[in-house]
Write an enzyme that holds these catalytic residues in place. Structure first.
Site, PDB file in Angstrom:
ATOM      1  N   SER A  22      11.050   8.314  16.841  1.00 33.21           N
ATOM      2  CA  SER A  22      11.086   7.089  17.484  1.00 33.21           C
ATOM      3  C   SER A  22      11.035   7.089  19.099  1.00 33.21           C
ATOM      4  O   SER A  22      10.306   6.443  19.607  1.00 33.21           O
ATOM      5  CB  SER A  22      12.131   6.250  17.064  1.00 33.21           C
ATOM      6  N   LYS A  71      22.105   0.573   8.306  1.00 31.28           N
ATOM      7  CA  LYS A  71      21.397  -0.764   8.465  1.00 31.28           C
ATOM      8  C   LYS A  71      22.081  -1.841   7.811  1.00 31.28           C
ATOM      9  O   LYS A  71      21.885  -2.939   8.195  1.00 31.28           O
ATOM     10  CB  LYS A  71      19.947  -0.731   7.709  1.00 31.28           C
TER      11      LYS A  71
HETATM   12  P1  NAP Z   1      17.806   4.956  -0.780  1.00 31.73           P
HETATM   13  O1  NAP Z   1      18.306   3.476  -0.286  1.00 31.73           O
HETATM   14  O2  NAP Z   1      18.521   5.992  -0.789  1.00 31.73           O
HETATM   15  O3  NAP Z   1      16.879   4.655  -2.244  1.00 31.73           O
HETATM   16  C1  NAP Z   1      16.417   5.864  -2.752  1.00 31.73           C
HETATM   17  C2  NAP Z   1      15.433   5.427  -4.081  1.00 31.73           C
HETATM   18  O4  NAP Z   1      15.057   6.674  -4.531  1.00 31.73           O
HETATM   19  C3  NAP Z   1      16.255   4.551  -5.281  1.00 31.73           C
HETATM   20  O5  NAP Z   1      15.654   3.766  -5.610  1.00 31.73           O
HETATM   21  C4  NAP Z   1      16.630   5.616  -6.319  1.00 31.73           C
HETATM   22  O6  NAP Z   1      16.761   5.357  -7.371  1.00 31.73           O
HETATM   23  C5  NAP Z   1      15.384   6.442  -5.932  1.00 31.73           C
HETATM   24  N1  NAP Z   1      15.583   8.010  -6.229  1.00 31.73           N
HETATM   25  C6  NAP Z   1      16.330   9.027  -5.811  1.00 31.73           C
HETATM   26  N2  NAP Z   1      16.137  10.163  -6.284  1.00 31.73           N
HETATM   27  C7  NAP Z   1      15.228   9.796  -7.232  1.00 31.73           C
HETATM   28  C8  NAP Z   1      15.043  10.478  -8.710  1.00 31.73           C
HETATM   29  N3  NAP Z   1      15.246  12.004  -8.534  1.00 31.73           N
HETATM   30  N4  NAP Z   1      14.263  10.100  -9.609  1.00 31.73           N
HETATM   31  C9  NAP Z   1      13.956   8.752  -9.741  1.00 31.73           C
HETATM   32  N5  NAP Z   1      14.281   8.048  -8.656  1.00 31.73           N
HETATM   33  C10 NAP Z   1      14.957   8.364  -7.600  1.00 31.73           C
HETATM   34  O7  NAP Z   1      16.647   5.205   0.238  1.00 31.73           O
HETATM   35  P2  NAP Z   1      15.611   4.092   1.237  1.00 31.73           P
HETATM   36  O8  NAP Z   1      16.592   3.951   2.499  1.00 31.73           O
HETATM   37  O9  NAP Z   1      15.296   2.949   0.312  1.00 31.73           O
HETATM   38  O10 NAP Z   1      14.379   4.968   1.519  1.00 31.73           O
HETATM   39  C11 NAP Z   1      13.439   5.248   0.533  1.00 31.73           C
HETATM   40  C12 NAP Z   1      12.234   5.928   1.017  1.00 31.73           C
HETATM   41  O11 NAP Z   1      11.644   5.348   1.947  1.00 31.73           O
HETATM   42  C13 NAP Z   1      12.537   7.516   1.875  1.00 31.73           C
HETATM   43  O12 NAP Z   1      11.892   8.406   1.719  1.00 31.73           O
HETATM   44  C14 NAP Z   1      12.365   6.893   3.581  1.00 31.73           C
HETATM   45  O13 NAP Z   1      12.046   8.231   4.045  1.00 31.73           O
HETATM   46  C15 NAP Z   1      11.162   5.939   3.278  1.00 31.73           C
HETATM   47  N6  NAP Z   1      10.951   5.081   4.290  1.00 31.73           N
HETATM   48  C16 NAP Z   1      10.420   5.106   5.101  1.00 31.73           C
HETATM   49  C17 NAP Z   1      10.121   4.034   6.333  1.00 31.73           C
HETATM   50  C18 NAP Z   1       8.979   4.242   7.383  1.00 31.73           C
HETATM   51  O14 NAP Z   1       9.125   3.714   8.329  1.00 31.73           O
HETATM   52  N7  NAP Z   1       7.856   4.661   6.855  1.00 31.73           N
HETATM   53  C19 NAP Z   1      11.258   3.465   6.368  1.00 31.73           C
HETATM   54  C20 NAP Z   1      12.385   3.238   5.529  1.00 31.73           C
HETATM   55  C21 NAP Z   1      12.251   4.194   4.389  1.00 31.73           C
HETATM   56  P3  NAP Z   1      18.111   4.950  -7.860  1.00 31.73           P
HETATM   57  O15 NAP Z   1      18.602   3.758  -7.584  1.00 31.73           O
HETATM   58  O16 NAP Z   1      18.203   5.136  -9.399  1.00 31.73           O
HETATM   59  O17 NAP Z   1      19.140   6.050  -7.446  1.00 31.73           O
END
Ligand code: NAP
Length: 288
Positions: A22, A71
């Site tokens: 950022s 957040k």
């Molecule tokens: P989060 O709240 O921790 O959610 C993680 C998600 O991944 C949950 O749905 C979880 O499922 C699933 N998951 C984790 N390990 C898994 C596995 N081994 N098998 C199947 N499902 C699995 O994370 P988040 O904040 O939503 O972020 C998710 C992704 O989006 C991250 O990689 C982050 O880097 C990316 N992101 C990118 C941006 C951008 O600006 N490009 C912005 C925000 C986030 P369960 O519910 O079953 O645990």
């Protein structure tokens, strides 16, 4: 840049913040627009979020971004929350007002702007959404509010998929999100979808994994959008391409959530050519 007595400060709070891109977005914009401001990452320990916000206000910071894991927590320390951020239940941008900060969510409009700039449409589309975490919730709101025709929300834990689907359908007044267990992906209809990958599977250093490995699943995808940008070519993207689909990473989402925050802080519109120049800087930093 020169820091002097007039330099205005903004930044990012989160934990960890050390690998953030950022500062490159905001400090590049400040340089291009000749704004005397600086954007700094602040590592905030668990339990210190509310004192951090009060301290930022006392120190005359004009804005903050908020990243994981704060957040939702940050919402307790604000004097006002924008309607969209309230609905999503997550704030990633604080804007200074008289007496405190107002919270916004720029992740969701950032993703929308990123997708639009790639020619990807949500309206009227049937979409597969992988994940039910914080990012997936915001994406589910985006899809419902931009009139996707149907969203199959697949998550490892079905209860979380059901909770997100129920909440988004209720808050948007539409029955558009259909929760499913991830393991039931073979029950998806036989057609082509836009698929949005919003799980953390495949995120550096876990680069050799995709949340679903089965080729048959990827044959149903015409466009795959991975929110992950590190690595810039995820296993999910490779599997999409191997079956003839187009694949995108999430770096433009990061870019536009930052651009929108900068616009809110400085009450201006960043021209598209400038946004793309900042994108070039981000890609250089990523080595892509
Ligand atoms: P989060 O709240 O921790 O959610 C993680 C998600 O991944 C949950 O749905 C979880 O499922 C699933 N998951 C984790 N390990 C898994 C596995 N081994 N098998 C199947 N499902 C699995 O994370 P988040 O904040 O939503 O972020 C998710 C992704 O989006 C991250 O990689 C982050 O880097 C990316 N992101 C990118 C941006 C951008 O600006 N490009 C912005 C925000 C986030 P369960 O519910 O079953 O645990």
């Amino acid at each position: 840049m020169t820091i002097d007595g007039y330099t205005r400060t903004c930044g990012l709070i989160g934990n960890p913040v050390e690998h953030t891109l950022s500062p490159f977005i905001h400090n590049t914009l400040a340089e291009k627009l000749s704004h005397n401001l600086v954007y700094v990452p602040f590592h905030v320990e668990e339990g210190q979020v509310l004192p951090a916000i009060s301290g930022a206000y006392a120190l005359n910071l004009f804005g903050l971004n908020v990243t994981v894991p704060y957040k939702s927590q940050v919402m307790d320390g604000l004097i006002q929350i924008d309607e969209l951020a309230e609905k999503i239940g997550a704030v990633n941008t604080l804007v200074r007002m008289e007496g405190g900060f107002k919270g916004y969510n720029t992740d969701m409009p950032g993703l929308y702007r990123a997708m639009s700039s790639e020619g990807i449409q949500i309206e009227g589309q049937e979409i597969i959404l992988l994940g039910a975490g914080g990012a997936a919730r915001a994406v589910a709101f985006l899809c419902a509010s931009k009139n996707a025709s149907k969203v199959y929300l697949l998550n490892r834990s079905l209860e979380k998929a059901e909770a997100v689907a129920g909440e988004v359908n209720e808050k948007t007044g539409k029955e558009v999100i259909y929760p499913m267990a991830l393991s039931d992906y073979h029950r998806l209809p036989n057609q082509k979808f836009l698929a949005i990958q919003a799980t953390s599977v495949g995120l550096y250093p876990d680069v050799d994994n995709a949340v679903i490995e089965d080729e048959a699943f990827y044959r149903k995808i015409h466009t795959g959008y991975d929110l992950i940008y590190k690595p810039s070519d995820t296993r999910f993207m490779q599997l999409v391409r191997q079956q003839g689909g187009k694949a995108f990473h999430g770096l433009k989402m990061l870019l536009y959530q930052g651009i929108i925050a900068y616009e809110l802080w400085n009450d201006l519109s960043v021209p598209e050519e400038m946004a793309l120049e900042v994108y070039k800087v981000l890609k250089e930093k990523m080595g892509i």
